[in-house]
Design a protein around this motif. Sequence first.
Motif, PDB file in Angstrom:
ATOM      1  N   TRP A 189       0.843  -1.178   0.000  1.00 54.68           N
ATOM      2  CA  TRP A 189       0.000   0.000   0.000  1.00 54.68           C
ATOM      3  C   TRP A 189       0.887   1.239   0.000  1.00 54.68           C
ATOM      4  N   PHE A 190       0.409   2.250  -0.722  1.00 56.21           N
ATOM      5  CA  PHE A 190       1.081   3.538  -0.787  1.00 56.21           C
ATOM      6  C   PHE A 190       0.040   4.623  -0.529  1.00 56.21           C
ATOM      7  N   ARG A 191       0.489   5.820  -0.225  1.00 54.20           N
ATOM      8  CA  ARG A 191      -0.450   6.932  -0.078  1.00 54.20           C
ATOM      9  C   ARG A 191       0.178   8.209  -0.611  1.00 54.20           C
ATOM     10  N   GLN A 192      -0.690   9.109  -1.001  1.00 51.33           N
ATOM     11  CA  GLN A 192      -0.230  10.393  -1.522  1.00 51.33           C
ATOM     12  C   GLN A 192      -1.113  11.498  -0.967  1.00 51.33           C
ATOM     13  N   ALA A 193      -0.506  12.375  -0.207  1.00 52.46           N
ATOM     14  CA  ALA A 193      -1.217  13.522   0.337  1.00 52.46           C
ATOM     15  C   ALA A 193      -1.090  14.692  -0.642  1.00 52.46           C
ATOM     16  N   PRO A 194      -1.997  15.637  -0.594  1.00 50.47           N
ATOM     17  CA  PRO A 194      -1.940  16.783  -1.507  1.00 50.47           C
ATOM     18  C   PRO A 194      -0.591  17.492  -1.416  1.00 50.47           C
ATOM     19  N   GLY A 195       0.022  17.707  -2.581  1.00 51.61           N
ATOM     20  CA  GLY A 195       1.288  18.420  -2.630  1.00 51.61           C
ATOM     21  C   GLY A 195       2.497  17.613  -2.234  1.00 51.61           C
ATOM     22  N   LYS A 196       2.292  16.328  -1.978  1.00 51.70           N
ATOM     23  CA  LYS A 196       3.413  15.474  -1.575  1.00 51.70           C
ATOM     24  C   LYS A 196       3.574  14.306  -2.539  1.00 51.70           C
ATOM     25  N   GLU A 197       4.738  13.686  -2.479  1.00 50.18           N
ATOM     26  CA  GLU A 197       4.984  12.534  -3.323  1.00 50.18           C
ATOM     27  C   GLU A 197       4.318  11.295  -2.737  1.00 50.18           C
ATOM     28  N   ARG A 198       4.069  10.334  -3.605  1.00 50.37           N
ATOM     29  CA  ARG A 198       3.501   9.073  -3.153  1.00 50.37           C
ATOM     30  C   ARG A 198       4.536   8.369  -2.266  1.00 50.37           C
ATOM     31  N   GLU A 199       4.086   7.815  -1.146  1.00 48.69           N
ATOM     32  CA  GLU A 199       5.004   7.171  -0.214  1.00 48.69           C
ATOM     33  C   GLU A 199       4.523   5.776   0.147  1.00 48.69           C
ATOM     34  N   PHE A 200       5.479   4.944   0.490  1.00 43.94           N
ATOM     35  CA  PHE A 200       5.198   3.579   0.924  1.00 43.94           C
ATOM     36  C   PHE A 200       4.536   3.585   2.294  1.00 43.94           C
ATOM     37  N   VAL A 201       3.563   2.688   2.476  1.00 44.80           N
ATOM     38  CA  VAL A 201       2.867   2.561   3.750  1.00 44.80           C
ATOM     39  C   VAL A 201       3.072   1.182   4.372  1.00 44.80           C
ATOM     40  N   ALA A 202       2.766   0.125   3.609  1.00 46.60           N
ATOM     41  CA  ALA A 202       2.829  -1.221   4.169  1.00 46.60           C
ATOM     42  C   ALA A 202       2.988  -2.231   3.048  1.00 46.60           C
ATOM     43  N   ALA A 203       3.617  -3.371   3.365  1.00 45.27           N
ATOM     44  CA  ALA A 203       3.835  -4.421   2.377  1.00 45.27           C
ATOM     45  C   ALA A 203       3.632  -5.787   3.008  1.00 45.27           C
TER      46      ALA A 203
ATOM     47  N   ASP B 230      -6.390   4.265  15.016  1.00 48.59           N
ATOM     48  CA  ASP B 230      -5.858   5.480  15.643  1.00 48.59           C
ATOM     49  C   ASP B 230      -5.442   6.506  14.579  1.00 48.59           C
ATOM     50  N   LEU B 231      -6.354   6.768  13.667  1.00 50.48           N
ATOM     51  CA  LEU B 231      -6.045   7.657  12.561  1.00 50.48           C
ATOM     52  C   LEU B 231      -5.796   9.078  13.032  1.00 50.48           C
ATOM     53  N   GLN B 232      -4.832   9.712  12.391  1.00 51.04           N
ATOM     54  CA  GLN B 232      -4.455  11.082  12.701  1.00 51.04           C
ATOM     55  C   GLN B 232      -4.597  11.942  11.454  1.00 51.04           C
ATOM     56  N   SER B 233      -4.604  13.241  11.625  1.00 50.25           N
ATOM     57  CA  SER B 233      -4.793  14.140  10.479  1.00 50.25           C
ATOM     58  C   SER B 233      -3.712  13.937   9.419  1.00 50.25           C
ATOM     59  N   GLU B 234      -2.517  13.572   9.858  1.00 53.12           N
ATOM     60  CA  GLU B 234      -1.429  13.373   8.893  1.00 53.12           C
ATOM     61  C   GLU B 234      -1.607  12.114   8.061  1.00 53.12           C
ATOM     62  N   ASP B 235      -2.596  11.295   8.398  1.00 59.73           N
ATOM     63  CA  ASP B 235      -2.894  10.112   7.586  1.00 59.73           C
ATOM     64  C   ASP B 235      -3.821  10.444   6.427  1.00 59.73           C
ATOM     65  N   THR B 236      -4.316  11.669   6.364  1.00 61.28           N
ATOM     66  CA  THR B 236      -5.175  12.085   5.267  1.00 61.28           C
ATOM     67  C   THR B 236      -4.403  12.009   3.954  1.00 61.28           C
ATOM     68  N   ALA B 237      -4.933  11.223   3.023  1.00 62.90           N
ATOM     69  CA  ALA B 237      -4.252  10.999   1.749  1.00 62.90           C
ATOM     70  C   ALA B 237      -5.126  10.117   0.868  1.00 62.90           C
ATOM     71  N   GLU B 238      -4.709  10.016  -0.397  1.00 65.07           N
ATOM     72  CA  GLU B 238      -5.286   9.024  -1.295  1.00 65.07           C
ATOM     73  C   GLU B 238      -4.434   7.767  -1.126  1.00 65.07           C
ATOM     74  N   TYR B 239      -5.088   6.638  -0.932  1.00 66.99           N
ATOM     75  CA  TYR B 239      -4.385   5.379  -0.706  1.00 66.99           C
ATOM     76  C   TYR B 239      -4.499   4.493  -1.937  1.00 66.99           C
ATOM     77  N   PHE B 240      -3.366   3.893  -2.308  1.00 63.42           N
ATOM     78  CA  PHE B 240      -3.262   3.051  -3.497  1.00 63.42           C
ATOM     79  C   PHE B 240      -2.579   1.727  -3.134  1.00 63.42           C
ATOM     80  N   CYS B 241      -2.873   0.694  -3.912  1.00 60.50           N
ATOM     81  CA  CYS B 241      -2.134  -0.555  -3.768  1.00 60.50           C
ATOM     82  C   CYS B 241      -1.408  -0.854  -5.081  1.00 60.50           C
ATOM     83  N   ASN B 242      -0.424  -1.728  -4.983  1.00 68.32           N
ATOM     84  CA  ASN B 242       0.300  -2.179  -6.172  1.00 68.32           C
ATOM     85  C   ASN B 242       1.017  -3.458  -5.820  1.00 68.32           C
ATOM     86  N   ALA B 243       1.402  -4.215  -6.803  1.00 70.30           N
ATOM     87  CA  ALA B 243       2.228  -5.384  -6.572  1.00 70.30           C
ATOM     88  C   ALA B 243       3.637  -4.914  -6.235  1.00 70.30           C
TER      89      ALA B 243
END
Length: 117
Positions: A35-49, A84-97
């Motif tokens: 899983w990856f996520r991308q917040a407004p104005g930021k690059e897509r980042e790794f979340v979990a694998a 325990d979601l926080q405001s900094e978790d606000t983002a679009e979440y994506f998955c990929n292989a």
Amino acid sequence: VQLVESGGGLVQPGGSLTLSCTASGFTFSGSSMSWFRQAPGKEREFVAAITGPSISTRYADSVKGRFTISRDNRKNTVYLTLNDLQSEDTAEYFCNAGYTVFRYDQWGQGTQVTVSS
């Protein structure tokens, strides 16, 4: 390759969500998924694998202890439980292989998570 994410929404701080990603077009059971996520104005980042047989998982430091990745190979689906979601978790979440990196340039539409009171 098709990746379809769902389960996002608006949640208050401290709340929980479970995201789903259903994949097709490749051998899901043998593929690590991330899983990856991308917040407004930021690059897509790794979340979990998670590896194909669910033997190993890895998390970004920012979500460790709060998020859990899992999968159901019978359904070609990978999940991300967000606690325990926080405001900094606000983002679009994506998955990929792939394991911590993405394999395919094709991305799904993502699912929006908004944490706000």
